[in-house]
Design a protein around this motif. Structure first.
Motif, PDB file in Angstrom:
ATOM      1  N   ALA A  34       0.827  -1.209   0.000  1.00 40.93           N
ATOM      2  CA  ALA A  34       0.000   0.000   0.000  1.00 40.93           C
ATOM      3  C   ALA A  34       0.861   1.259   0.000  1.00 40.93           C
ATOM      4  O   ALA A  34       0.560   2.236  -0.690  1.00 40.93           O
ATOM      5  N   CYS A  37       2.177   1.769  -3.311  1.00 37.19           N
ATOM      6  CA  CYS A  37       1.091   2.247  -4.174  1.00 37.19           C
ATOM      7  C   CYS A  37       0.937   3.764  -4.065  1.00 37.19           C
ATOM      8  O   CYS A  37       0.737   4.456  -5.067  1.00 37.19           O
ATOM      9  N   LEU A 138      -2.685  -4.467  -6.926  1.00 37.65           N
ATOM     10  CA  LEU A 138      -4.089  -4.660  -6.577  1.00 37.65           C
ATOM     11  C   LEU A 138      -4.360  -6.115  -6.243  1.00 37.65           C
ATOM     12  O   LEU A 138      -5.005  -6.433  -5.238  1.00 37.65           O
ATOM     13  N   ILE A 141      -2.703  -6.915  -2.787  1.00 40.02           N
ATOM     14  CA  ILE A 141      -3.422  -6.374  -1.634  1.00 40.02           C
ATOM     15  C   ILE A 141      -4.698  -7.159  -1.372  1.00 40.02           C
ATOM     16  O   ILE A 141      -5.013  -7.508  -0.230  1.00 40.02           O
ATOM     17  N   TYR A 156      -6.884  -0.111  -1.148  1.00 42.53           N
ATOM     18  CA  TYR A 156      -6.165   0.177  -2.395  1.00 42.53           C
ATOM     19  C   TYR A 156      -6.573   1.536  -2.939  1.00 42.53           C
ATOM     20  O   TYR A 156      -5.725   2.345  -3.339  1.00 42.53           O
ATOM     21  N   GLU A 157      -7.880   1.815  -2.956  1.00 45.88           N
ATOM     22  CA  GLU A 157      -8.363   3.095  -3.456  1.00 45.88           C
ATOM     23  C   GLU A 157      -7.927   4.249  -2.557  1.00 45.88           C
ATOM     24  O   GLU A 157      -7.694   5.365  -3.017  1.00 45.88           O
TER      25      GLU A 157
END
Length: 409
Positions: A34, A37, A138, A141, A156-157
């Motif tokens: 994360a 990300c 993605l 996760i 994730y978002e």
């Protein structure tokens, strides 16, 4: 701690981890991915505050500078088709690290370029690394999370929103020193992400089934996933019109643009985590996504009006407000994608992302050209029209979405 794969190649959580169910109760490996990300998604909006500066200092037109987005998104989209092949052979960890290495190298090289063409080329290489990283991240996760698919996607978002919001802020601060600063900044931060993945993500066995180049195309044969892909392709015309073109009509310096897109990203991150579940609790998948995209199209219309009357404040407020609609939509549509076809999550993500980034490849260049061919507000009107076309596609093909029950609680 060891991790296994299902027969379809998906990651499986060890039994000792399944007892944890909260969104924030995740293994260290999930937080490592994360964090990486967040840094990776900084690259999406990092160049927003410096677009006018690049155009001015390198004597380029809006459409030429917008190719920074076009090359990045085009290569990202096409490369999504090979992510399954690569990850099934290298494994999750090495695919993530390879993607990060590409980003480090090409982001750094972008900061050394002396022409727009050079930057565009290096952004293409950056896009390749981005594709390898995003599709795999993605899947990792969702697969490693202990809180279920829906909450993992929210996480994730949230990382996406945080990265998108911090990216322009960092880009504005570094860009005020030099337009080269943001490129070097991302390269340095991705080195940190590389170290996090290296030391915090355990070795994950390769899947039993190797991916093929045909997998994403086979996934798109499922009507629900194809519908979502078409919708994403169309609404990304509006999304990247906002990202790549709006900086030119707000008439702000690098700091100002950084703050505006920081506000936009904060709205996106907040609504994707806290508001999307409430929207979905009351409405169906089709109704929720259609409503958010319709509001986004109206918002683009407001940007057009603000441009016509010369009100930078109107455009600024509309850009920040767009984060609300896009944050909710992103969570809902990404969660729906994970359930839209009986294929591996990584394959579904790659197929959907391929179509989504194609829209993101065409729209930045086209927005710049439309402003040169017609008027300054034309790109916003066109973006709004394409978003509404996406809504129409979703409504016409809503029968294919009946079996998708998105529970984001």
């Amino acid at each position: 701690m060891s991790f296994e794969h299902s027969l379809h190649g998906e990651l499986k959580i060890p039994d000792e981890l399944k007892k944890q169910s909260g969104l924030l109760s995740q293994p260290k490996a999930v937080w490592a991915v994360a964090f990486a990300c967040v840094i990776s998604f900084m690259g999406l909006g990092l160049v927003d505050p410096i677009l006018p500066a690049i155009a001015d200092q390198l004597h380029a037109t809006k459409s030429q500078v917008s190719l920074l987005f076009t090359s990045y998104n085009l290569v990202t989209g096409v490369a999504m088709l090979i992510t399954g092949v690569v990850s099934s052979r290298l494994g999750v960890k090495w695919t993530l690290l390879t993607g990060i290495l590409f980003i480090i190298v090409f982001a750094g090289l972008g900061g050394t370029a002396n022409t727009v063409g050079g930057i565009v080329g290096y952004r293409a290489g950056w896009g390749l690394g981005n594709a390898l990283f995003i599709a795999t991240a993605l899947s990792a996760i969702v697969g490693l999370s202990t809180s279920g698919t829906a909450k993992a996607i929210i996480l994730y978002e949230a990382a996406l929103g945080l990265g998108i919001s911090v990216g322009p802020l960092l880009g504005g601060e570094l860009g005020s020193i030099s337009w080269r600063g943001p490129f070097f900044g991302v390269a340095a931060l991705m080195v940190v992400g590389f170290l996090f993945i290296t030391f915090m993500l355990p070795s994950i066995p390769k899947p039993n089934k190797r991916g093929s180049l045909a997998d994403p195309f086979k996934a798109l044969s499922y009507p629900a996933l194809l519908t979502l892909g078409i919708v994403a392709l169309l609404y990304n015309f509006g999304f990247f019109t906002l990202m790549a073109y709006s900086p030119y009509v707000m008439h702000l310096d690098e700091h100002g643009l950084g703050y505006v897109f920081f506000g936009w990203g904060i709205m996106l991150a907040f609504t994707s985590v806290f508001v999307a579940p409430k929207i979905q609790a009351r409405f169906s998948v089709v109704s929720s996504i259609s409503s958010m995209l319709t509001l986004f199209a109206i918002d683009l219309g407001v940007m057009a009006v603000g441009t016509v009357v010369g009100s930078s404040a109107t455009v600024i407020v509309a850009v920040i407000a767009a984060g609300v609609f896009l944050g909710i939509n992103n969570t809902l549509i990404t969660t729906a994608v994970m359930q839209a076809a009986p294929v591996e999550r990584s394959t579904a993500s790659a197929a959907y992302s391929f179509m989504r980034f194609l829209g993101g490849a065409i729209s930045p260049w086209l927005a710049g050209k439309l402003s040169e061919w017609y008027t300054a507000e034309t790109p916003f009107y066109f973006g709004a029209l394409m978003v509404l076309m996406g809504v129409a596609v979703l409504i016409v093909r809503r029968r294919h979405m009946q079996n998708i029950q998105v529970d984001v609680h």
